[in-house]
Design an enzyme around this catalytic site. Structure first.
Site, PDB file in Angstrom:
ATOM      1  N   GLY A  27     -30.951   0.566   7.016  1.00 39.07           N
ATOM      2  CA  GLY A  27     -31.058  -0.866   7.280  1.00 39.07           C
ATOM      3  C   GLY A  27     -31.909  -1.611   6.278  1.00 39.07           C
ATOM      4  O   GLY A  27     -32.436  -2.680   6.583  1.00 39.07           O
ATOM      5  N   LYS A  28     -32.013  -1.080   5.053  1.00 41.76           N
ATOM      6  CA  LYS A  28     -32.921  -1.666   4.070  1.00 41.76           C
ATOM      7  C   LYS A  28     -32.206  -2.516   3.023  1.00 41.76           C
ATOM      8  O   LYS A  28     -32.708  -3.565   2.620  1.00 41.76           O
ATOM      9  CB  LYS A  28     -33.701  -0.557   3.367  1.00 41.76           C
ATOM     10  CG  LYS A  28     -34.549   0.303   4.301  1.00 41.76           C
ATOM     11  CD  LYS A  28     -35.201   1.465   3.551  1.00 41.76           C
ATOM     12  CE  LYS A  28     -35.982   2.372   4.485  1.00 41.76           C
ATOM     13  NZ  LYS A  28     -36.593   3.519   3.760  1.00 41.76           N
ATOM     14  N   VAL A  29     -31.062  -2.052   2.532  1.00 42.51           N
ATOM     15  CA  VAL A  29     -30.384  -2.698   1.405  1.00 42.51           C
ATOM     16  C   VAL A  29     -28.914  -2.900   1.735  1.00 42.51           C
ATOM     17  O   VAL A  29     -28.239  -1.969   2.195  1.00 42.51           O
ATOM     18  CB  VAL A  29     -30.513  -1.844   0.115  1.00 42.51           C
ATOM     19  CG1 VAL A  29     -29.716  -2.462  -1.026  1.00 42.51           C
ATOM     20  CG2 VAL A  29     -31.971  -1.678  -0.275  1.00 42.51           C
TER      21      VAL A  29
END
Length: 348
Positions: free
Chosen positions: A303-305
């Site tokens: 769920g970061k990039v």
């Protein structure tokens, strides 16, 4: 080790040729990058990375975080990173302590890195008090002078917990007060333009030695580092920024620290987007499961990039970042960007 146990003439010979830092504004990489877009392998990856970085700069809603790991600053890219701040091409920096202290601040004090030999006799170099980074030499005595300067800066600060951002701002203020022997360092440029610089592992460099000396002579009242507040402050930037892009040189702690702000914001109950844009330049091998080599697509599973505008470039960054930066500078999207001053978020 006694740093004076050497022949001065021998040492002067070894440290005869300083590293010259490349100027991204002095050459136009656009024709080369355009040509590489029609090639294959790393060339095409670089061209796509350059296009994504230009898209970040053209998107005025996008705030850009530069992350630095490795030794490209010592190797000749130091001016590139400072110029990215100067020309409003990045809005915050997350770096290793070595990049900020042992390399950038070190040269701002008037010291240099030198061209060396990767096949040198390291026992002989130790006798000369010369430290080696592959084919680059550093005078150990100069590094220790940098350590003592860090200690002196700490001695002048309020004895309380500080974030690395606060301490690096104090380093910038020190240079700006007339102490700089070399103009245009990243540390001073960031301070003067309100660009926050974070070093999550700040003591893993000359700053660590300096701060230990500071605490040793001030055992009851001394500066400490609050890495938790560091993380909170960078997360606050992600929350305030909204749309964000990452330009990552190397990997390690800076890469993970910047990426994790999305997850941290969510844990605080804030609805934030993943990093919309991301470029990473690395030579790390993806097969060992390490953070430095983990792909940006992998980061999406956390769920970061976002995966729409991301590009890995598997190359030695010193040979790639000058081309990417020159291409972006000459295309000129930075001229129309709104300058952020995220350091103002923490002004007292």
């Amino acid at each position: 080790m006694t740093v004076n146990a050497y022949s001065e003439s021998e040492k002067e010979t070894l440290l005869a040729t300083p590293i010259e830092h490349i100027d991204m504004t002095a050459f136009d990489a656009r024709p080369l990058v355009d040509a590489m877009a029609k090639m294959s392998f790393t060339s095409r990856d670089l061209a796509r990375a350059a296009a994504i970085y230009n898209a970040m700069l053209a998107d005025d809603s996008c705030s850009i975080i530069l992350t630095l790991a490795g030794s490209t600053s010592a190797a000749g890219c130091m001016q590139v990173y400072a110029d990215l701040i100067k020309y409003n091409m990045v809005d915050a920096v997350v770096a290793t302590g070595a990049s900020i202290v042992d390399m950038d601040f070190f040269e701002a004090l008037g010291f240099r890195h030198y061209r060396g030999d990767s096949g040198a006799d390291d026992n002989y170099l130790r006798e000369q008090a010369i430290d080696r980074i592959y084919d680059t030499y550093i005078d150990e005595g100069d590094l220790q002078a940098c350590d003592h300067t860090i200690a002196a800066i700490a001695d002048g600060l309020e004895p309380r917990p500080h974030t690395s951002r606060e301490f690096i701002a104090a380093m910038g203020a020190y240079l700006a007060s007339g102490k700089a022997r070399k103009a245009g360092s990243l540390v001073q440029t960031a301070y003067e333009h309100g660009v926050p610089v974070f070093c999550p592992a700040f003591t893993d460099c000359s700053a660590g030695f300096g701060l230990v000396m500071h605490q040793d002579r001030n055992p009851e009242r001394h500066v400490t580092l609050d890495s938790i507040r560091d993380f909170r402050e960078l997360t606050d930037i992600k929350i305030a920024a909204g749309t964000t892009g990452l330009l990552m040189v190397g990997g390690g702690v800076p890469k993970n620290f910047a990426q994790d702000t999305v997850v941290c914001a969510e844990m605080l109950g804030r609805d934030v987007d993943m990093h919309k844009y991301a470029v990473q330049i690395t030579v790390a091998d993806v097969r060992d499961g390490a953070c430095s080599s983990s792909t940006l697509k992998e980061a999406s599973s956390w769920g970061k990039v976002d995966t729409a505008m991301e590009q890995m470039v598997f190359a030695e960054a010193g040979s790639v970042i000058p081309l990417l930066a020159s291409d972006a500078w000459h295309r000129g999207h930075w001229k129309n960007r709104t300058r952020r001053r995220f350091a103002a978020l923490y002004a007292k």
